[in-house]
Design a protein around this motif. Structure first.
Motif, PDB file in Angstrom:
ATOM      1  N   LEU A 131       0.931  -1.321  -0.197  1.00 27.89           N
ATOM      2  CA  LEU A 131       0.111   0.033   0.041  1.00 27.89           C
ATOM      3  C   LEU A 131       0.973   1.253   0.057  1.00 27.89           C
ATOM      4  N   TYR A 132       0.779   2.268  -1.030  1.00 27.68           N
ATOM      5  CA  TYR A 132       1.467   3.269  -1.182  1.00 27.68           C
ATOM      6  C   TYR A 132       0.589   4.462  -0.978  1.00 27.68           C
ATOM      7  N   GLN A 362       3.574   7.333  15.579  1.00 24.54           N
ATOM      8  CA  GLN A 362       4.721   6.749  14.768  1.00 24.54           C
ATOM      9  C   GLN A 362       5.896   7.526  14.568  1.00 24.54           C
ATOM     10  N   ARG A 363       6.922   6.770  14.344  1.00 22.39           N
ATOM     11  CA  ARG A 363       8.375   7.263  13.851  1.00 22.39           C
ATOM     12  C   ARG A 363       8.508   6.852  12.384  1.00 22.39           C
ATOM     13  N   ALA A 364       9.128   7.921  11.529  1.00 20.17           N
ATOM     14  CA  ALA A 364       9.227   7.520  10.165  1.00 20.17           C
ATOM     15  C   ALA A 364      10.680   7.085   9.855  1.00 20.17           C
ATOM     16  N   TYR A 365      10.482   5.954   9.202  1.00 23.29           N
ATOM     17  CA  TYR A 365      11.646   5.149   8.708  1.00 23.29           C
ATOM     18  C   TYR A 365      12.118   6.046   7.461  1.00 23.29           C
ATOM     19  N   LYS A 366      13.074   6.740   7.086  1.00 24.13           N
ATOM     20  CA  LYS A 366      13.464   7.462   5.686  1.00 24.13           C
ATOM     21  C   LYS A 366      12.526   8.102   5.275  1.00 24.13           C
ATOM     22  N   GLY A 367      11.803   8.736   6.224  1.00 23.81           N
ATOM     23  CA  GLY A 367      10.712   9.507   5.917  1.00 23.81           C
ATOM     24  C   GLY A 367       9.484   9.076   5.256  1.00 23.81           C
ATOM     25  N   MET A 368       9.269   7.740   5.331  1.00 27.04           N
ATOM     26  CA  MET A 368       8.173   7.142   4.275  1.00 27.04           C
ATOM     27  C   MET A 368       7.783   5.796   5.024  1.00 27.04           C
ATOM     28  N   MET A 369       8.451   4.906   5.764  1.00 28.79           N
ATOM     29  CA  MET A 369       7.719   3.862   6.489  1.00 28.79           C
ATOM     30  C   MET A 369       7.683   3.802   8.002  1.00 28.79           C
ATOM     31  N   PHE A 370       7.091   2.825   8.499  1.00 25.95           N
ATOM     32  CA  PHE A 370       6.939   3.061   9.804  1.00 25.95           C
ATOM     33  C   PHE A 370       6.997   1.640  10.604  1.00 25.95           C
ATOM     34  N   GLY A 371       7.511   1.884  11.895  1.00 27.37           N
ATOM     35  CA  GLY A 371       8.095   0.928  12.692  1.00 27.37           C
ATOM     36  C   GLY A 371       6.773  -0.233  12.942  1.00 27.37           C
ATOM     37  N   GLY A 372       6.972  -1.467  12.564  1.00 33.21           N
ATOM     38  CA  GLY A 372       5.981  -2.462  12.709  1.00 33.21           C
ATOM     39  C   GLY A 372       4.626  -2.271  11.933  1.00 33.21           C
ATOM     40  N   VAL A 373       4.906  -1.570  11.053  1.00 35.23           N
ATOM     41  CA  VAL A 373       3.741  -1.380   9.992  1.00 35.23           C
ATOM     42  C   VAL A 373       4.289  -1.901   8.513  1.00 35.23           C
ATOM     43  N   PRO A 374       3.674  -3.336   8.422  1.00 36.52           N
ATOM     44  CA  PRO A 374       4.349  -4.149   7.134  1.00 36.52           C
ATOM     45  C   PRO A 374       3.989  -3.515   5.549  1.00 36.52           C
ATOM     46  N   ASN A 375       4.775  -3.449   4.727  1.00 38.45           N
ATOM     47  CA  ASN A 375       4.369  -3.149   3.354  1.00 38.45           C
ATOM     48  C   ASN A 375       3.531  -1.813   3.229  1.00 38.45           C
ATOM     49  N   LEU A 376       3.775  -0.998   3.859  1.00 37.67           N
ATOM     50  CA  LEU A 376       3.214   0.439   3.727  1.00 37.67           C
ATOM     51  C   LEU A 376       4.394   1.451   3.704  1.00 37.67           C
ATOM     52  N   PHE A 412       6.809  -9.786   2.919  1.00 38.02           N
ATOM     53  CA  PHE A 412       6.620  -8.534   3.474  1.00 38.02           C
ATOM     54  C   PHE A 412       8.031  -7.943   4.136  1.00 38.02           C
ATOM     55  N   CYS A 413       7.779  -6.839   4.608  1.00 43.93           N
ATOM     56  CA  CYS A 413       9.068  -6.010   5.061  1.00 43.93           C
ATOM     57  C   CYS A 413       8.345  -4.698   6.084  1.00 43.93           C
ATOM     58  N   MET A 414       9.087  -4.230   7.296  1.00 44.09           N
ATOM     59  CA  MET A 414       8.803  -3.496   7.980  1.00 44.09           C
ATOM     60  C   MET A 414       9.643  -2.826   8.700  1.00 44.09           C
ATOM     61  N   PRO A 415       9.943  -1.724   9.089  1.00 43.50           N
ATOM     62  CA  PRO A 415      11.115  -1.292   9.833  1.00 43.50           C
ATOM     63  C   PRO A 415      10.929  -1.757  11.234  1.00 43.50           C
ATOM     64  N   ASP A 416      12.117  -2.152  11.941  1.00 44.28           N
ATOM     65  CA  ASP A 416      11.890  -2.628  13.228  1.00 44.28           C
ATOM     66  C   ASP A 416      11.544  -1.460  14.313  1.00 44.28           C
ATOM     67  N   LYS A 450      18.461  10.554  14.509  1.00 43.25           N
ATOM     68  CA  LYS A 450      19.552   9.843  13.835  1.00 43.25           C
ATOM     69  C   LYS A 450      18.896   9.124  12.392  1.00 43.25           C
ATOM     70  N   ARG A 451      19.923   8.761  11.602  1.00 43.25           N
ATOM     71  CA  ARG A 451      19.509   7.968  10.508  1.00 43.25           C
ATOM     72  C   ARG A 451      19.215   6.578  11.058  1.00 43.25           C
ATOM     73  N   PRO A 452      18.329   5.793  10.292  1.00 41.56           N
ATOM     74  CA  PRO A 452      17.283   5.998   9.330  1.00 41.56           C
ATOM     75  C   PRO A 452      16.068   6.803   9.635  1.00 41.56           C
ATOM     76  N   TRP A 453      15.944   7.146  11.028  1.00 41.25           N
ATOM     77  CA  TRP A 453      14.792   7.714  11.478  1.00 41.25           C
ATOM     78  C   TRP A 453      14.710   9.155  11.335  1.00 41.25           C
ATOM     79  N   MET A 454      15.728   9.801  10.925  1.00 43.81           N
ATOM     80  CA  MET A 454      15.668  11.474  10.568  1.00 43.81           C
ATOM     81  C   MET A 454      15.437  11.554   9.238  1.00 43.81           C
ATOM     82  N   MET A 455      14.564  12.570   8.848  1.00 42.23           N
ATOM     83  CA  MET A 455      14.098  12.826   7.639  1.00 42.23           C
ATOM     84  C   MET A 455      15.062  14.301   7.141  1.00 42.23           C
TER      85      MET A 455
END
Length: 489
Positions: A131-132, A362-376, A412-416, A450-455
């Protein structure tokens, strides 16, 4: 009946059309659909129709890197941008993949099936592997409305730019535009061309930068080089220059502030002083700079058809606005350019295995994904540069990620999520001091320190990270469809 696709894109604006183009370019075997709440393509550039609407970034960076901008104007008007988006969708065969009138209200992830189930307002249901969300971060329903005292007493018309009446006639009318941001500085010169007089009423000023509407180097290069090469060179030049100026302003704020004020002073009539009208109380890029192509705002001020007042509003009256200083502004029309209303994920209610996902937590991983939220993934752009620069990087990264999942046999994948807790104190993902952003900050995702949680607001660094960095970076977690325990964690 439920329709299934590999990738579901939400939003058919600048970002969504670009995402669809990248997806079918990089992963032609993937099935996809684009869900659009409205009945047309264009997003922001179709919704906003106020006079003078234009880009505040150059079109060599706001446009798509894979489709050169051909118009002579580098700072383009809204209708030209809308035409560009729609022609891109048509030429790339995107239109047939768009489901118009499909406002997404819910999306639920199931680890047992490794699928999202997406529901629309009118009862349509879709499932997808990925889902994008490309619907931006402001509400299409309404902007930020201030309930000024005495509003009901005003005998004229009150208009918010987000819902500009097509039949509004401001010819020979006295107009007061409340605001000092990009919308206000766009409206004032456009209205002044036919209105009797326009006053820009601001509580506090913004930094304003004038630049030519055309790019002289681009004109020369397009006459000498092949179209795509010229576009690439100009785009690269604008990226580097924009990044350089931003970094200099942030590192030398006092010098930058003085330089910006001097440039404004040189273009003002003697009747309008720089202080207090163009001396903001914050440093450059604490809020976004307002771009004025071909100095049109200053030309309107010099002509006498427009002026600027810096004061607070006491109340509306039957004939205009009473200011806190005691002065009054007479008006036939009041335009409340008071900002946007921000909303995360297009207002979609998200759940993962029955657990509600609250955007503000939520914290944004690389400004685009979220910890524990798969495939989004959530597509947002830069605040200090062209929106599309980052939006396109995100779309290309999503394609890399999907290809990686296919190669490795992952579902699936998701940020830790635990990694996010070590990224330092949470900060707003839209790191500006504008009032409409501060109001919405509690309900928006956060970034870390800090990266990768910093946009990062740096295209060059993000390009190296998102285009060249490893997908399996130790923070992303991957799983297969049968690996339900991992998915639940």
């Amino acid at each position: 009946m439920t329709e299934h696709v590999d990738v579901l894109i939400v939003g058919a604006g600048l970002s969504g059309v670009g995402a669809a183009c990248r997806l079918q370019e990089r992963l032609p075997g993937k099935t996809y659909a684009v869900l659009e709440a409205r009945d047309t393509i264009g997003g922001t550039w179709d919704l906003f129709r106020y006079p003078g609407i234009r880009s505040d970034s150059d079109m060599f960076t706001l446009g798509y890197p894979f489709r050169p901008w051909k118009d002579p104007k580098a700072i383009a008007d809204g209708p030209s941008i809308l035409s560009y988006i729609r022609s891109t969708a048509a030429s790339h065969g995107i239109v047939d993949r768009i489901r118009f009138g499909h406002r997404v209200v819910r999306a639920s992830w199931s680890s047992s099936s490794a699928l999202w189930t997406v529901s629309t307002e009118h009862g349509a249901t879709f499932t997808c592997r990925f889902l994008y969300l490309c619907s931006g971060y402001y509400s299409y329903e309404s902007g930020h409305v201030v309930d000024f005292p005495g509003r009901a007493e005003f005998a004229g018309e009150i208009v918010h730019p987000q819902h500009w009446p097509a039949a509004l006639d401001y010819t020979d009318k006295r107009v007061v535009v409340i605001g000092s941001g990009a919308t206000a500085v766009t409206l004032v010169p456009a209205l002044a061309s036919t209105a009797a007089h326009v006053t820009m009423l601001q509580r506090s000023p913004s930094y304003i930068v004038a630049r030519p509407g055309r790019d002289a180097l681009a004109d020369r290069l397009r006459a000498l080089l092949p179209e795509k090469l010229a576009h690439r060179v100009v785009r690269g030049k604008n990226v580097v220059m924009g990044t350089l100026f931003f970094q200099l302003m942030r590192r030398l704020p006092k010098r930058a502030s003085l330089a910006l004020r001097k440039r404004v002073a040189a273009q003002l009539p003697a009747s309008i002083p720089v202080d207090p009208h163009f001396v903001p109380s914050y440093d450059p890029w604490d809020q976004r700079l307002c771009l004025v192509p071909d100095a049109d705002l200053f030309r309107a001020l010099r002509s006498g058809k427009a002026d600027i007042v810096t004061d607070g509003i006491s109340r509306f009256t039957s004939s205009g606005v009473l200011l806190k200083s005691g002065h009054s502004l007479e008006a036939d029309i009041i335009v409340t350019a008071t900002g946007l209303r921000l909303v995360a994920f297009g207002g979609i209610a998200l759940t993962v295995d029955g657990r509600a996902i609250e955007p503000g937590d939520q914290r944004a991983y690389k400004g685009m994904m979220f910890g524990g939220v798969p495939n989004l993934a959530w597509c947002v752009g830069y605040t200090n540069n062209s929106w599309t620069l980052r939006a396109d990087l995100t779309s290309q990264y999503v394609c890399r990620l999907l290809a990686y999942l296919d190669r490795r046999g992952f579902a699936f994948c998701m940020p830790d999520a635990e990694s996010a807790s070590t990224a330092g104190r949470p900060r707003p993902i839209v790191d500006l001091a504008s009032g409409y952003i501060k109001r919405a900050a509690p309900g928006l995702p956060k970034q870390g320190e800090k990266r990768p949680w910093m946009m990062r607001q740096n295209y060059l660094l993000d390009f190296a990270d998102m285009r060249l960095g490893r997908v399996d970076d130790g923070v992303l977690r991957f799983g297969r469809a049968e690996d339900r325990a991992t998915a639940a964690r």
